[in-house]
Design a protein around this motif. Structure first.
Motif, PDB file in Angstrom:
ATOM      1  N   CYS A 149       0.865  -1.182   0.000  1.00 19.98           N
ATOM      2  CA  CYS A 149       0.000   0.000   0.000  1.00 19.98           C
ATOM      3  C   CYS A 149       0.903   1.234   0.000  1.00 19.98           C
ATOM      4  O   CYS A 149       1.780   1.361   0.860  1.00 19.98           O
ATOM      5  CB  CYS A 149      -0.911   0.017   1.232  1.00 19.98           C
ATOM      6  N   ILE A 150       0.682   2.128  -0.965  1.00 22.65           N
ATOM      7  CA  ILE A 150       1.523   3.318  -1.066  1.00 22.65           C
ATOM      8  C   ILE A 150       1.163   4.373  -0.013  1.00 22.65           C
ATOM      9  O   ILE A 150       1.886   5.337   0.174  1.00 22.65           O
ATOM     10  CB  ILE A 150       1.442   3.957  -2.479  1.00 22.65           C
ATOM     11  N   HIS A 151       0.064   4.148   0.707  1.00 23.61           N
ATOM     12  CA  HIS A 151      -0.361   5.114   1.727  1.00 23.61           C
ATOM     13  C   HIS A 151       0.165   4.734   3.109  1.00 23.61           C
ATOM     14  O   HIS A 151       0.846   5.520   3.746  1.00 23.61           O
ATOM     15  CB  HIS A 151      -1.894   5.223   1.723  1.00 23.61           C
ATOM     16  N   CYS A 152      -0.109   3.500   3.568  1.00 27.12           N
ATOM     17  CA  CYS A 152       0.314   3.085   4.916  1.00 27.12           C
ATOM     18  C   CYS A 152       1.565   2.207   4.903  1.00 27.12           C
ATOM     19  O   CYS A 152       2.164   1.973   5.946  1.00 27.12           O
ATOM     20  CB  CYS A 152      -0.817   2.356   5.640  1.00 27.12           C
ATOM     21  N   GLY A 153       1.949   1.697   3.721  1.00 29.85           N
ATOM     22  CA  GLY A 153       3.158   0.896   3.620  1.00 29.85           C
ATOM     23  C   GLY A 153       2.969  -0.591   3.884  1.00 29.85           C
ATOM     24  O   GLY A 153       3.938  -1.352   3.834  1.00 29.85           O
TER      25      GLY A 153
END
Length: 159
Positions: free
Chosen positions: A104-108
């Motif tokens: 996920c590019i938001h939370c990793g």
């Protein structure tokens, strides 16, 4: 006949020592703790491993953990994962197959993605430049459902 998946074939705590010795490494408490933590928490970086095992092993240093993951990945006991936009490598004990990862590019958050073909390599390049391909390392990137919901909620709340 029972079918085992990659998850079933993961090693259990009782044979880490045997695996270490089988690769020419001493079965130290620190190496065993690193393997056990990575088995239970795949895709962790060295700093996360260090913070997790330090309470049980107060003499362990961050440098020691870096050397341990380097040794373990060099001996093929763990897999080193390099991710886009990440300064630190991640590690996992799932080494029996040629799987990929989705992040996920938001939370990793990172999850495993099984190989689309079933054997290594999962992809065939159009030009190997004379090399025999042994591995294809793919990282799918997206936004997980939790982050997507959060982003949509924040968008609705903006005036």
């Amino acid at each position: 006949m029972t079918h085992s998946t990659a998850h079933d074939s993961h090693h259990h705590a009782h044979d880490w020592a045997q695996l270490l010795r089988g690769r020419g490494l001493r079965a130290t408490a620190q190496r065993m703790a690193v393997l056990e933590f990575l088995h239970d928490h795949p895709h962790s970086d060295a700093e996360t491993v260090f913070q997790a095992i330090r309470p049980a092993l107060p003499t362990v240093s961050l440098q020691a953990v870096h050397l341990i993951v380097q040794d373990l990945s060099g001996k093929g006991l763990i897999r080193r994962i390099s991710l886009p936009d990440s300064a630190s490598a991640r590690y996992e004990t799932r080494i029996e197959d040629n799987h990929h990862h989705i992040q996920c590019i938001h939370c990793g958050r990172i999850e495993d993605v099984d190989c689309v073909v079933g054997h290594a390599p999962c992809l065939e390049p159009d030009d190997t430049h004379g090399m025999r391909i042994i591995e294809a390392s793919i990282v799918f990137r997206g936004i997980c459902q939790d982050c997507d919901a959060l982003i949509n909620q924040q968008a609705k709340e903006k005036p």
